[in-house]
Design a protein around this motif. Structure first.
Motif, PDB file in Angstrom:
ATOM      1  N   GLY A   1      14.718   9.780  43.456  1.00 19.14           N
ATOM      2  CA  GLY A   1      16.062   9.910  42.881  1.00 19.14           C
ATOM      3  C   GLY A   1      16.602   8.583  42.367  1.00 19.14           C
ATOM      4  O   GLY A   1      17.778   8.461  42.019  1.00 19.14           O
ATOM      5  N   LEU A   2      15.720   7.560  42.295  1.00 15.47           N
ATOM      6  CA  LEU A   2      16.170   6.245  41.815  1.00 15.47           C
ATOM      7  C   LEU A   2      16.202   6.220  40.288  1.00 15.47           C
ATOM      8  O   LEU A   2      15.451   6.925  39.617  1.00 15.47           O
ATOM      9  N   HIS A   3      17.053   5.353  39.752  1.00 13.59           N
ATOM     10  CA  HIS A   3      17.158   5.153  38.314  1.00 13.59           C
ATOM     11  C   HIS A   3      15.923   4.408  37.819  1.00 13.59           C
ATOM     12  O   HIS A   3      15.309   3.654  38.567  1.00 13.59           O
ATOM     13  N   ALA A   4      15.572   4.610  36.542  1.00 13.40           N
ATOM     14  CA  ALA A   4      14.370   3.974  35.968  1.00 13.40           C
ATOM     15  C   ALA A   4      14.394   2.456  36.157  1.00 13.40           C
ATOM     16  O   ALA A   4      13.374   1.842  36.493  1.00 13.40           O
ATOM     17  N   SER A   5      15.557   1.838  35.965  1.00 10.36           N
ATOM     18  CA  SER A   5      15.593   0.378  36.066  1.00 10.36           C
ATOM     19  C   SER A   5      15.384  -0.078  37.510  1.00 10.36           C
ATOM     20  O   SER A   5      14.777  -1.120  37.754  1.00 10.36           O
ATOM     21  N   SER A   6      15.851   0.706  38.478  1.00  8.19           N
ATOM     22  CA  SER A   6      15.633   0.344  39.891  1.00  8.19           C
ATOM     23  C   SER A   6      14.153   0.419  40.231  1.00  8.19           C
ATOM     24  O   SER A   6      13.599  -0.454  40.910  1.00  8.19           O
ATOM     25  N   VAL A   7      13.487   1.499  39.750  1.00  9.47           N
ATOM     26  CA  VAL A   7      12.050   1.656  40.010  1.00  9.47           C
ATOM     27  C   VAL A   7      11.287   0.499  39.368  1.00  9.47           C
ATOM     28  O   VAL A   7      10.412  -0.124  39.991  1.00  9.47           O
ATOM     29  N   SER A   8      11.645   0.153  38.130  1.00 11.77           N
ATOM     30  CA  SER A   8      10.955  -0.951  37.444  1.00 11.77           C
ATOM     31  C   SER A   8      11.164  -2.265  38.167  1.00 11.77           C
ATOM     32  O   SER A   8      10.235  -3.054  38.331  1.00 11.77           O
ATOM     33  N   GLN A   9      12.400  -2.505  38.616  1.00 14.84           N
ATOM     34  CA  GLN A   9      12.666  -3.769  39.320  1.00 14.84           C
ATOM     35  C   GLN A   9      11.899  -3.856  40.628  1.00 14.84           C
ATOM     36  O   GLN A   9      11.486  -4.935  41.041  1.00 14.84           O
ATOM     37  N   ALA A  10      11.733  -2.731  41.296  1.00 15.38           N
ATOM     38  CA  ALA A  10      10.977  -2.742  42.553  1.00 15.38           C
ATOM     39  C   ALA A  10       9.486  -2.917  42.274  1.00 15.38           C
ATOM     40  O   ALA A  10       8.789  -3.633  42.993  1.00 15.38           O
ATOM     41  N   MET A  11       8.996  -2.274  41.211  1.00 20.52           N
ATOM     42  CA  MET A  11       7.555  -2.263  40.973  1.00 20.52           C
ATOM     43  C   MET A  11       7.027  -3.583  40.409  1.00 20.52           C
ATOM     44  O   MET A  11       5.872  -3.934  40.643  1.00 20.52           O
ATOM     45  N   ARG A  12       7.881  -4.296  39.692  1.00 26.94           N
ATOM     46  CA  ARG A  12       7.414  -5.530  39.042  1.00 26.94           C
ATOM     47  C   ARG A  12       6.829  -6.521  40.057  1.00 26.94           C
ATOM     48  O   ARG A  12       5.668  -6.925  39.923  1.00 26.94           O
ATOM     49  N   PRO A  13       7.594  -6.934  41.087  1.00 29.36           N
ATOM     50  CA  PRO A  13       7.000  -7.878  42.055  1.00 29.36           C
ATOM     51  C   PRO A  13       5.858  -7.264  42.859  1.00 29.36           C
ATOM     52  O   PRO A  13       4.905  -7.959  43.222  1.00 29.36           O
ATOM     53  N   LEU A  14       5.936  -5.942  43.110  1.00 35.30           N
ATOM     54  CA  LEU A  14       4.860  -5.302  43.886  1.00 35.30           C
ATOM     55  C   LEU A  14       3.540  -5.364  43.121  1.00 35.30           C
ATOM     56  O   LEU A  14       2.479  -5.600  43.689  1.00 35.30           O
ATOM     57  N   LEU A  15       3.614  -5.178  41.789  1.00 35.69           N
ATOM     58  CA  LEU A  15       2.412  -5.271  40.958  1.00 35.69           C
ATOM     59  C   LEU A  15       1.944  -6.720  40.855  1.00 35.69           C
ATOM     60  O   LEU A  15       0.743  -7.013  40.965  1.00 35.69           O
ATOM     61  N   ARG A  16       2.913  -7.625  40.664  1.00 37.57           N
ATOM     62  CA  ARG A  16       2.538  -9.035  40.509  1.00 37.57           C
ATOM     63  C   ARG A  16       1.890  -9.570  41.784  1.00 37.57           C
ATOM     64  O   ARG A  16       0.936 -10.338  41.735  1.00 37.57           O
ATOM     65  N   HIS A  17       2.376  -9.139  42.926  1.00 34.38           N
ATOM     66  CA  HIS A  17       1.848  -9.647  44.198  1.00 34.38           C
ATOM     67  C   HIS A  17       0.616  -8.882  44.680  1.00 34.38           C
ATOM     68  O   HIS A  17       0.021  -9.230  45.683  1.00 34.38           O
ATOM     69  N   GLY A  18       0.256  -7.818  43.968  1.00 37.95           N
ATOM     70  CA  GLY A  18      -0.932  -7.066  44.369  1.00 37.95           C
ATOM     71  C   GLY A  18      -0.686  -6.077  45.483  1.00 37.95           C
ATOM     72  O   GLY A  18      -1.625  -5.532  46.059  1.00 37.95           O
ATOM     73  N   THR A  19       0.567  -5.795  45.823  1.00 37.31           N
ATOM     74  CA  THR A  19       0.850  -4.800  46.868  1.00 37.31           C
ATOM     75  C   THR A  19       0.537  -3.404  46.345  1.00 37.31           C
ATOM     76  O   THR A  19       0.052  -2.547  47.083  1.00 37.31           O
ATOM     77  N   ILE A  20       0.819  -3.178  45.066  1.00 38.87           N
ATOM     78  CA  ILE A  20       0.436  -1.917  44.434  1.00 38.87           C
ATOM     79  C   ILE A  20      -0.428  -2.215  43.210  1.00 38.87           C
ATOM     80  O   ILE A  20      -0.410  -3.340  42.690  1.00 38.87           O
ATOM     81  N   LEU A  21      -1.183  -1.230  42.769  1.00 37.92           N
ATOM     82  CA  LEU A  21      -2.120  -1.415  41.665  1.00 37.92           C
ATOM     83  C   LEU A  21      -1.928  -0.320  40.623  1.00 37.92           C
ATOM     84  O   LEU A  21      -1.570   0.809  40.975  1.00 37.92           O
ATOM     85  N   LYS A  22      -2.189  -0.686  39.382  1.00 40.65           N
ATOM     86  CA  LYS A  22      -2.305   0.364  38.366  1.00 40.65           C
ATOM     87  C   LYS A  22      -3.737   0.879  38.427  1.00 40.65           C
ATOM     88  O   LYS A  22      -4.680   0.095  38.369  1.00 40.65           O
ATOM     89  N   VAL A  23      -3.888   2.198  38.607  1.00 38.52           N
ATOM     90  CA  VAL A  23      -5.250   2.724  38.792  1.00 38.52           C
ATOM     91  C   VAL A  23      -5.724   3.581  37.619  1.00 38.52           C
ATOM     92  O   VAL A  23      -6.851   4.069  37.622  1.00 38.52           O
ATOM     93  N   GLY A  24      -4.877   3.788  36.606  1.00 36.40           N
ATOM     94  CA  GLY A  24      -5.335   4.562  35.463  1.00 36.40           C
ATOM     95  C   GLY A  24      -4.192   4.956  34.563  1.00 36.40           C
ATOM     96  O   GLY A  24      -3.043   4.555  34.776  1.00 36.40           O
ATOM     97  N   ASP A  25      -4.536   5.730  33.542  1.00 37.49           N
ATOM     98  CA  ASP A  25      -3.533   6.244  32.610  1.00 37.49           C
ATOM     99  C   ASP A  25      -3.692   7.747  32.483  1.00 37.49           C
ATOM    100  O   ASP A  25      -4.808   8.248  32.461  1.00 37.49           O
ATOM    101  N   LEU A  26      -2.587   8.435  32.413  1.00 33.88           N
ATOM    102  CA  LEU A  26      -2.621   9.855  32.069  1.00 33.88           C
ATOM    103  C   LEU A  26      -2.250   9.966  30.598  1.00 33.88           C
ATOM    104  O   LEU A  26      -1.435   9.197  30.112  1.00 33.88           O
ATOM    105  N   GLU A  27      -2.853  10.956  29.930  1.00 27.68           N
ATOM    106  CA  GLU A  27      -2.485  11.134  28.525  1.00 27.68           C
ATOM    107  C   GLU A  27      -1.014  11.470  28.420  1.00 27.68           C
ATOM    108  O   GLU A  27      -0.450  12.140  29.288  1.00 27.68           O
ATOM    109  N   SER A  28      -0.420  11.007  27.359  1.00 31.24           N
ATOM    110  CA  SER A  28       1.000  11.294  27.144  1.00 31.24           C
ATOM    111  C   SER A  28       1.211  12.799  27.015  1.00 31.24           C
ATOM    112  O   SER A  28       0.389  13.499  26.445  1.00 31.24           O
ATOM    113  N   ASN A  29       2.291  13.294  27.572  1.00 35.49           N
ATOM    114  CA  ASN A  29       2.566  14.734  27.436  1.00 35.49           C
ATOM    115  C   ASN A  29       3.520  14.996  26.275  1.00 35.49           C
ATOM    116  O   ASN A  29       4.360  15.853  26.316  1.00 35.49           O
TER     117      ASN A  29
END
Ligand SMILES: [Zn+2]
Length: 412
Positions: free
Chosen positions: A32-60
């Motif tokens: 239920g978080l806003h897009a900008s809140s999710v992005s702000q949380a994910m940015r450092p998590l990705l940079r620090h390696g806590t979370i990973l991008k594991v693939g892409d889904l085709e655009s719907n």
């Protein structure tokens, strides 16, 4: 780095743990978080390696492909301990709940819990971690059977414990083993089982379910309308001491007779088999429950009778529980997972004979896919959830992951 609200970090991490993988849109929908809140949380998590991008889904539709994320399995480790069962089980779990290492400490069926064995087992798991993994070790989760009172005293009949000062013993022995720096979270076995099945097992996506596991005792876990059921004293679901065969002489650890646990727990099944074949019941620890199951498969009348009686008692207890709680799925775990061929049809038959058809029609009765790991995985998952609530542990979880040779670089 801009400061990110801890709550956003918690919700993103929790969503990825429970779903295993998710797109940004799925994280937004779930939290239920806003897009900008999710992005702000994910940015450092990705940079620090806590979370990973594991693939892409085709655009719907029009637009870019949707990126799929997961937790970095090597970002965080937990040790989990399962005190139920004939052996105390230990595991090293990575950040996605996979078991990376196991250890067991032997105890007899009738032996009392030795807290020193708990710390010996934890030290044997820690011995197998390299320095990088040790630096990412967050906490220990312990799953215990029975009932814990307000003072931290445990009564677990099937472990021979009455008002055992579990919490103070753990603190004292942690200090003696120089492990007092390691946070230890303890959880009732029924919570561990429910979380494991809902986050990692067969109950994913279900809102109403009931888990029953048979080992040294018989435990139950409940979730209704999407929430775990805990009860007034956190003891809801003490099904093991339902008097399921009034008049039966089978002695129970609680001091009464004819309880479900006295008929259908693993040591009770072994005891009945020994008694009916004229062997001393002091041989209890010399037998494994799988020996009784194997004999039943071969048509041994004594073993078949024991299995038939236990399955009937479990099915009857479940039919009462189903009438009371109206679950959509019933999951059977523990030692039953090694004998689904023996138990599943008999338990289903009993439920159909005794339950109210409107409640039992269409209900799913299934074996746990996690088997004997159910509570180990659940204890680790609960240690993760409790670590999220601790600001210092949350910081450690989100701190930069140093990359060992051969490890996967996080997407940036
Ligand atoms: Zn009892």
């Amino acid at each position: 780095m801009r400061s990110v609200a801890d709550q956003w970090l918690r919700e993103v991490l929790l969503t990825l743990y429970r779903r295993s993988t998710a797109t940004r849109a799925e994280i937004m929908a779930e939290t239920g978080l806003h897009a900008s809140s999710v992005s702000q949380a994910m940015r450092p998590l990705l940079r620090h390696g806590t979370i990973l991008k594991v693939g892409d889904l085709e655009s719907n539709g029009a637009g870019r492909p949707r990126e799929v994320f997961s937790l970095n399995p090597d970002a965080v480790y937990f040790v989990s301990v399962d005190l139920e069962a004939q052996r105390i089980r230990f595991a090293l779990l990575n950040f996605v709940g996979d078991i990376r290492y196991r250890w067991e400490e032997a105890t007899g069926w009738e032996e009392r819990l030795e807290v020193n064995k708990v710390f010996h087992g934890i030290s044997m798991v820690l011995r197998n971690l390299d320095s990088r993994q040790l630096s990412r070790l967050l906490a220990v989760g312990i799953s215990y059977p029975g009932m814990l009172d307000d003072q931290g005293r445990l009564t677990a009949f099937n472990l021979g414990l009455h008002d055992f000062p579990l919490l103070s013993e753990l603190r004292e022995k942690a200090s003696a083993h120089r492990m007092d720096h390691l946070p230890i979270f303890i959880e009732p076995d029924r919570h561990s089982a429910v979380v494991a099945e809902r986050w990692l097992g067969r109950a994913r996506g279900y809102q109403n379910g009931l888990l029953l596991f048979v080992e040294r005792g018989i435990g139950i876990g409940l979730f209704l309308d999407g929430k775990p059921v805990e009860g007034w004293r956190n003891m809801a679901g003490e099904i093991g001491h339902w008097k399921i065969e009034p008049g039966a002489e089978d002695p129970c650890g609680c001091g009464k007779r004819g309880c479900l646990e006295a008929i259908a727990s693993s040591p009770s099944m072994i005891r009945q088999y020994l008694e009916s074949t004229g062997q001393p019941s002091s041989n209890l620890s010399a037998f494994r429950i799988t020996d009784v199951f194997e004999k039943a498969r071969q048509g041994d009348p004594a073993a078949s009778h024991v299995v038939e009686r236990a399955a009937k008692a479990i099915g009857l207890a479940l039919s009462y529980a189903i009438n009371l709680l109206n679950p959509q799925i019933v999951i059977l775990g523990g030692d039953l997972t090694s004998a689904d061929d023996l138990f599943l049809p008999r338990i289903e038959r009993e439920i159909n004979q005794n339950g109210v058809p409107q409640l039992t029609r269409g209900i799913e009765i299934a074996m746990s896919a996690l088997g004997l790991d159910m509570r180990l995985k659940g204890a680790g998952a609960l240690a993760f959830r409790k670590s999220l609530a601790d600001p210092a542990l949350l910081r450690k979880m989100c701190s930069p992951v140093s990359l060992a040779r051969g490890s996967v670089l996080p997407a940036t």
